[in-house]
Design a protein around this motif. Structure first.
Motif, short mmCIF file in Angstrom:
data_model
loop_
_atom_site.label_atom_id
_atom_site.label_comp_id
_atom_site.label_asym_id
_atom_site.label_seq_id
_atom_site.Cartn_x
_atom_site.Cartn_y
_atom_site.Cartn_z
N THR A 40 54.43 11.46 24.66
CA THR A 40 53.32 12.04 23.91
C THR A 40 53.79 12.75 22.64
O THR A 40 52.97 13.18 21.84
CB THR A 40 52.53 13.03 24.77
OG1 THR A 40 53.41 14.05 25.26
CG2 THR A 40 51.88 12.31 25.97
N PHE A 41 55.09 12.89 22.48
CA PHE A 41 55.65 13.48 21.26
C PHE A 41 57.04 12.91 21.07
O PHE A 41 57.62 12.33 21.98
CB PHE A 41 55.70 15.01 21.34
CG PHE A 41 56.55 15.52 22.46
CD1 PHE A 41 57.89 15.79 22.26
CD2 PHE A 41 56.02 15.75 23.73
CE1 PHE A 41 58.71 16.27 23.29
CE2 PHE A 41 56.81 16.23 24.77
CZ PHE A 41 58.14 16.48 24.55
N HIS A 59 66.26 7.68 4.78
CA HIS A 59 66.52 8.23 3.44
C HIS A 59 65.38 7.87 2.48
O HIS A 59 64.92 8.71 1.71
CB HIS A 59 67.85 7.69 2.90
CG HIS A 59 68.26 8.32 1.60
ND1 HIS A 59 67.87 7.83 0.37
CD2 HIS A 59 69.02 9.43 1.33
CE1 HIS A 59 68.37 8.58 -0.59
NE2 HIS A 59 69.06 9.55 -0.04
N ALA A 60 64.94 6.62 2.55
CA ALA A 60 63.85 6.20 1.68
C ALA A 60 62.59 7.02 1.92
O ALA A 60 61.90 7.42 0.97
CB ALA A 60 63.56 4.71 1.90
N MET A 61 62.30 7.30 3.17
CA MET A 61 61.06 8.00 3.50
C MET A 61 61.14 9.50 3.25
O MET A 61 60.22 10.10 2.70
CB MET A 61 60.69 7.75 4.96
CG MET A 61 60.30 6.31 5.25
SD MET A 61 59.33 6.16 6.75
CE MET A 61 57.85 7.05 6.27
N HIS A 62 62.26 10.11 3.64
CA HIS A 62 62.32 11.57 3.64
C HIS A 62 63.01 12.16 2.42
O HIS A 62 62.87 13.36 2.15
CB HIS A 62 62.99 12.06 4.92
CG HIS A 62 62.22 11.68 6.15
ND1 HIS A 62 61.16 12.40 6.61
CD2 HIS A 62 62.36 10.61 7.00
CE1 HIS A 62 60.66 11.83 7.70
NE2 HIS A 62 61.38 10.74 7.95
N TYR A 107 58.65 8.00 10.25
CA TYR A 107 57.95 9.02 9.48
C TYR A 107 58.18 10.44 10.00
O TYR A 107 57.89 11.43 9.33
CB TYR A 107 56.44 8.75 9.46
CG TYR A 107 55.78 8.86 10.82
CD1 TYR A 107 55.41 10.09 11.34
CD2 TYR A 107 55.56 7.73 11.59
CE1 TYR A 107 54.83 10.19 12.60
CE2 TYR A 107 54.98 7.81 12.83
CZ TYR A 107 54.61 9.05 13.33
OH TYR A 107 54.04 9.14 14.58
N CYS A 108 58.70 10.56 11.21
CA CYS A 108 58.86 11.86 11.88
C CYS A 108 60.01 12.66 11.27
O CYS A 108 61.16 12.23 11.34
CB CYS A 108 59.11 11.61 13.37
SG CYS A 108 59.70 13.04 14.28
N ARG A 120 66.82 2.18 21.02
CA ARG A 120 65.79 2.91 20.28
C ARG A 120 64.45 2.20 20.47
O ARG A 120 64.38 0.97 20.51
CB ARG A 120 66.10 2.96 18.78
CG ARG A 120 67.35 3.72 18.39
CD ARG A 120 67.48 3.74 16.87
NE ARG A 120 68.64 4.49 16.40
CZ ARG A 120 69.81 3.95 16.12
NH1 ARG A 120 69.98 2.64 16.27
NH2 ARG A 120 70.81 4.69 15.70
N VAL A 121 63.39 2.99 20.55
CA VAL A 121 62.03 2.46 20.61
C VAL A 121 61.21 3.19 19.57
O VAL A 121 61.03 4.42 19.66
CB VAL A 121 61.41 2.64 22.01
CG1 VAL A 121 59.95 2.20 22.00
CG2 VAL A 121 62.19 1.85 23.06
N HIS A 122 60.71 2.45 18.58
CA HIS A 122 59.84 3.06 17.58
C HIS A 122 58.44 3.14 18.16
O HIS A 122 57.84 2.14 18.54
CB HIS A 122 59.83 2.23 16.29
CG HIS A 122 59.25 2.95 15.12
ND1 HIS A 122 57.94 3.39 15.09
CD2 HIS A 122 59.79 3.34 13.93
CE1 HIS A 122 57.70 3.99 13.93
NE2 HIS A 122 58.81 3.98 13.23
N VAL A 123 57.90 4.35 18.23
CA VAL A 123 56.62 4.57 18.87
C VAL A 123 55.46 4.12 17.99
O VAL A 123 55.58 3.99 16.77
CB VAL A 123 56.44 6.06 19.23
CG1 VAL A 123 57.51 6.50 20.22
CG2 VAL A 123 56.48 6.93 17.97
#
Length: 223
Positions: free
Chosen positions: A172-173, A117-120, A57-58, A83-86
């Motif tokens: 944290t970000f 692409h789907a999200m943004h 979502y970022c 990769r690590v999805h937070v």
């Protein structure tokens, strides 16, 4: 006149020196990157492990993705890229499970860019389980096999591992990049020593330059 000329020359030299100190080609600990107080375990052997902490979502992760992919390709066998999805909250939990399910099924390379692409671009929020299932089915993935994996203990374990890594790396970000379990940087951090305004792609390029240096540094320290 000569005195004024000397002042101007001195000022120019000072400005040049300040610019050099802020260069991503010579990043400084505590400015363009940080050293973790407690090194984290890696699994890459003699290669340098590079880990991206990101979220689908970022918007900043979305912009970084093509530049980062090109950087990873350029590094080649020099690194092991992960990769690590937070985690964040329940509203984005389906996106995190989506990533780790794709990872478990070996589909990240095929669908990772498509999720962004789907999200943004298409504005599909993918914020429910059913929305995720519908999306992957449209990509030609076996719906039931995906659902079974999505709800498996293995994917739940990957989510818990991501949470533990976020704590270990003090994430944290995002996006945030970790180099060999010891160094962390990001597009915003890589610009800390600079005073000039930059667009997001320039910030990303600056971060990748810092990462070049950190990979070389970590590689030299392994010897």
């Amino acid at each position: 006149m000569r005195f004024l000329k000397k002042i101007l020359i001195a000022a120019a030299l000072f400005t040049a020196a300040m610019g050099a100190s802020a260069s991503p080609a010579e990043p400084k600990n505590g400015v363009e990157y940080e050293t973790l107080p407690t090194p984290q375990a890696t699994e890459s052997g003699k290669k340098i492990e590079v880990t991206e902490f990101f979220a689908y979502y970022c918007p900043h992760c979305n912009v970084l993705e093509p530049q980062l992919a090109a950087w990873v390709k350029k590094q080649g066998d020099n690194i092991v890229f992960k990769r690590v999805h937070v985690s964040r909250d329940d509203s984005v939990a389906p996106q995190q499970r989506l990533f780790f399910t794709l990872q478990a099924m070996g589909l990240v390379d095929k669908l990772h860019t498509g999720v962004f692409h789907a999200m943004h671009v298409e504005r599909n929020r993918l914020n429910t389980d059913d929305a995720v299932f519908d999306f992957v089915a449209k990509q030609g993935v076996d719906r039931q096999k995906f659902i079974d994996t999505y709800r498996s203990m293995g994917v739940s374990a990957r989510v818990r591992r991501a949470d533990a890594m976020m704590q270990g790396y003090n994430v944290t970000f995002w996006p945030m990049i970790a180099i060999d379990g010891r160094y962390i940087t990001s597009p915003s951090q890589a610009d800390q020593g600079s005073k000039s305004a930059k667009n997001e792609e320039q910030l990303n390029a600056q971060a990748l330059s810092v990462m070049d240096v950190l990979v070389a540094k970590a590689k030299a320290e392994k010897k």
